[in-house]
Scaffold this motif. Structure first.
Motif, PDB file in Angstrom:
ATOM      1  N   UNK A   1       0.050 -13.476  32.979  1.00  0.00           N
ATOM      2  CA  UNK A   1       0.816 -12.674  33.940  1.00  0.00           C
ATOM      3  C   UNK A   1       1.951 -13.430  34.595  1.00  0.00           C
ATOM      4  N   UNK A   2       1.953 -14.735  34.451  1.00  0.00           N
ATOM      5  CA  UNK A   2       3.053 -15.578  34.908  1.00  0.00           C
ATOM      6  C   UNK A   2       3.534 -16.363  33.692  1.00  0.00           C
TER       7      UNK A   2
ATOM      8  N   UNK B   1       9.428 -19.259  37.019  1.00  0.00           N
ATOM      9  CA  UNK B   1       9.227 -17.811  36.899  1.00  0.00           C
ATOM     10  C   UNK B   1       8.340 -17.347  38.038  1.00  0.00           C
ATOM     11  N   UNK B   2       8.518 -16.096  38.433  1.00  0.00           N
ATOM     12  CA  UNK B   2       7.729 -15.553  39.530  1.00  0.00           C
ATOM     13  C   UNK B   2       7.452 -14.080  39.282  1.00  0.00           C
ATOM     14  N   UNK B   3       6.215 -13.679  39.502  1.00  0.00           N
ATOM     15  CA  UNK B   3       5.835 -12.270  39.478  1.00  0.00           C
ATOM     16  C   UNK B   3       5.024 -11.998  40.738  1.00  0.00           C
ATOM     17  N   UNK B   4       4.548 -10.777  40.892  1.00  0.00           N
ATOM     18  CA  UNK B   4       3.752 -10.462  42.077  1.00  0.00           C
ATOM     19  C   UNK B   4       2.394 -11.159  42.062  1.00  0.00           C
ATOM     20  N   UNK B   5       2.013 -11.727  40.907  1.00  0.00           N
ATOM     21  CA  UNK B   5       0.716 -12.391  40.794  1.00  0.00           C
ATOM     22  C   UNK B   5       0.798 -13.901  41.063  1.00  0.00           C
ATOM     23  N   UNK B   6       2.006 -14.449  41.008  1.00  0.00           N
ATOM     24  CA  UNK B   6       2.133 -15.875  41.236  1.00  0.00           C
ATOM     25  C   UNK B   6       3.469 -16.397  40.739  1.00  0.00           C
ATOM     26  N   UNK B   7       3.598 -17.723  40.759  1.00  0.00           N
ATOM     27  CA  UNK B   7       4.835 -18.368  40.306  1.00  0.00           C
ATOM     28  C   UNK B   7       4.490 -19.634  39.534  1.00  0.00           C
ATOM     29  N   UNK B   8       5.437 -20.082  38.725  1.00  0.00           N
ATOM     30  CA  UNK B   8       5.201 -21.271  37.909  1.00  0.00           C
ATOM     31  C   UNK B   8       6.491 -22.060  37.765  1.00  0.00           C
ATOM     32  N   UNK B   9       6.359 -23.369  37.716  1.00  0.00           N
ATOM     33  CA  UNK B   9       7.453 -24.274  37.367  1.00  0.00           C
ATOM     34  C   UNK B   9       6.976 -25.111  36.197  1.00  0.00           C
TER      35      UNK B   9
ATOM     36  N   UNK C   1      -0.511 -19.232  43.195  1.00  0.00           N
ATOM     37  CA  UNK C   1      -0.899 -17.821  43.283  1.00  0.00           C
ATOM     38  C   UNK C   1       0.085 -17.050  44.153  1.00  0.00           C
ATOM     39  N   UNK C   2      -0.206 -15.778  44.396  1.00  0.00           N
ATOM     40  CA  UNK C   2       0.722 -14.932  45.149  1.00  0.00           C
ATOM     41  C   UNK C   2       0.884 -15.367  46.598  1.00  0.00           C
ATOM     42  N   UNK C   3      -0.028 -16.200  47.076  1.00  0.00           N
ATOM     43  CA  UNK C   3       0.043 -16.693  48.452  1.00  0.00           C
ATOM     44  C   UNK C   3       0.734 -18.053  48.543  1.00  0.00           C
ATOM     45  N   UNK C   4       1.210 -18.563  47.402  1.00  0.00           N
ATOM     46  CA  UNK C   4       1.882 -19.846  47.396  1.00  0.00           C
ATOM     47  C   UNK C   4       0.950 -21.038  47.322  1.00  0.00           C
TER      48      UNK C   4
END
Length: 333
Positions: free
Chosen positions: A81-82, A101-109, A184-187
């Motif tokens: 999902x990310x 990348x970022x979605x409503x489920x989380x972000x990734x670098x 996650x979505x909360x950072x």
């Protein structure tokens, strides 16, 4: 007197029994008997399978998989999902890449080179090992070790099984050097580090399903990646791994992996491809159009093999999905 140790393992549930009698050796009812080799080291021999050396006294061997009744955990839902893996089968920019990348489920670098080909190989490692083990670190689950046939894994992942050197020196090595920071979505940081800690060629061994002798590979999946699988929602789809590998289009593979993490899904095709970073801001309109056509070209396989329908309504393409019978979820792998 016996004590049962139950450990959550990234892709399996290990169930061991340990003797606490003086001088007692650790054994498993399901996996065989403990033996001592010429060096005095304990191993656990599994019937019809490969012995994994117990060098720490805390290396546990997982149960054989019955694919008729069980399916190992293949990945964390967030891994689909990310956009940890590019929605392509080949690298976009070259050997060294950095993207976010970022979605409503989380972000990734991500720093490195990770594509759907890397993901296909990783999925096949989790789904089809010859043997697998989990180290314990400070009484907590640590890295996982998988013993694989490179030929078998390549076939299941949909890559050329004759290109062993490419599988080892490119795909496995790039999985080793890549760096992933997933939140996650909360950072909150869920994973920071690599996916594969190390890999090396193992002893020659004639095993069922392998013709003749072949040099096997022992792969260690990092404690950080396994912790992500331990602590987040996992998805099991071993029966679909080979079918996904046979799809020769990266965006379509990424789309499948994204959709099967849902119980139900209904997206505009362009929206879904944007979420998985298949469609990126720098792409031209022509490139986006071609990508969508390539995905639509796979609509028969998408429906027949994965239950994903691709339909056009009022000149807009949509994808719909309801949970496939061979997909299962678990609160933690």
């Amino acid at each position: 007197m016996w004590e049962r140790l139950r450990v959550s393992m990234g892709c399996l549930i290990w169930e061991m029994e340990r003797s606490i009698q003086a001088g007692g050796s650790r054994t498993s009812r399901r996996h065989g008997k403990a033996e001592t080799n010429s060096n005095g080291e304990k191993t656990l021999q599994r019937q019809g399978d490969i012995a994994m050396k117990n060098t720490t006294g805390k290396l546990e061997v997982g149960k054989p998989i019955d694919y008729e009744t069980d399916s190992p955990c293949i990945a964390s839902v967030l891994a689909s999902r990310v956009a940890i893996f590019h929605a392509t089968k080949k690298s976009i920019h070259g050997a060294e890449e950095t993207w976010e990348a970022k979605t409503k489920w989380g972000s990734v670098a991500v720093r490195g080179r990770l594509t759907q080909t890397h993901r296909s190989v990783l999925d096949a490692i989790f789904a089809f090992p010859l043997a697998s083990s989990r180290y314990m670190e400070n009484e907590k689950p640590g890295p996982a070790v998988f013993l694989i046939s490179p030929y078998q894994i390549a076939k299941k992942a949909g890559v050329d099984p004759t290109k062993r050197k490419w599988l080892e020196d490119v795909i496995l090595e790039e999985l080793r050097v890549a760096s992933v920071v997933l939140k996650n979505e909360h950072g909150e940081t869920l994973h920071a580090g690599g996916i594969v800690s190390e890999w090396h060629r193992d002893e020659k061994f004639e095993h069922r399903g392998i013709v003749g002798e072949t040099s096997l590979i022992r792969i260690t999946i990092s404690a950080a990646w396994m912790k992500l699988m331990d602590e987040t929602l996992g998805v099991r789809y071993a029966h679909l791994v080979e079918k996904i590998g046979k799809i020769h289009n990266g965006p379509t593979q990424a789309l499948i992996r994204f959709l099967i993490t849902h119980n139900k899904a209904n997206y505009k095709l362009k929206e879904a491809l944007t979420l998985i970073r298949a469609i990126r801001p720098e792409m031209t309109r022509q490139a986006v159009s071609k990508m969508m056509k390539d995905v639509v070209a796979n609509k028969t396989a998408l429906l027949d093999d994965f239950g994903i329908s691709v339909e056009q309504r009022n000149d807009v393409w949509f994808v719909q999905y309801s949970k496939h019978k061979d997909v299962m979820f678990t609160p933690a792998c």
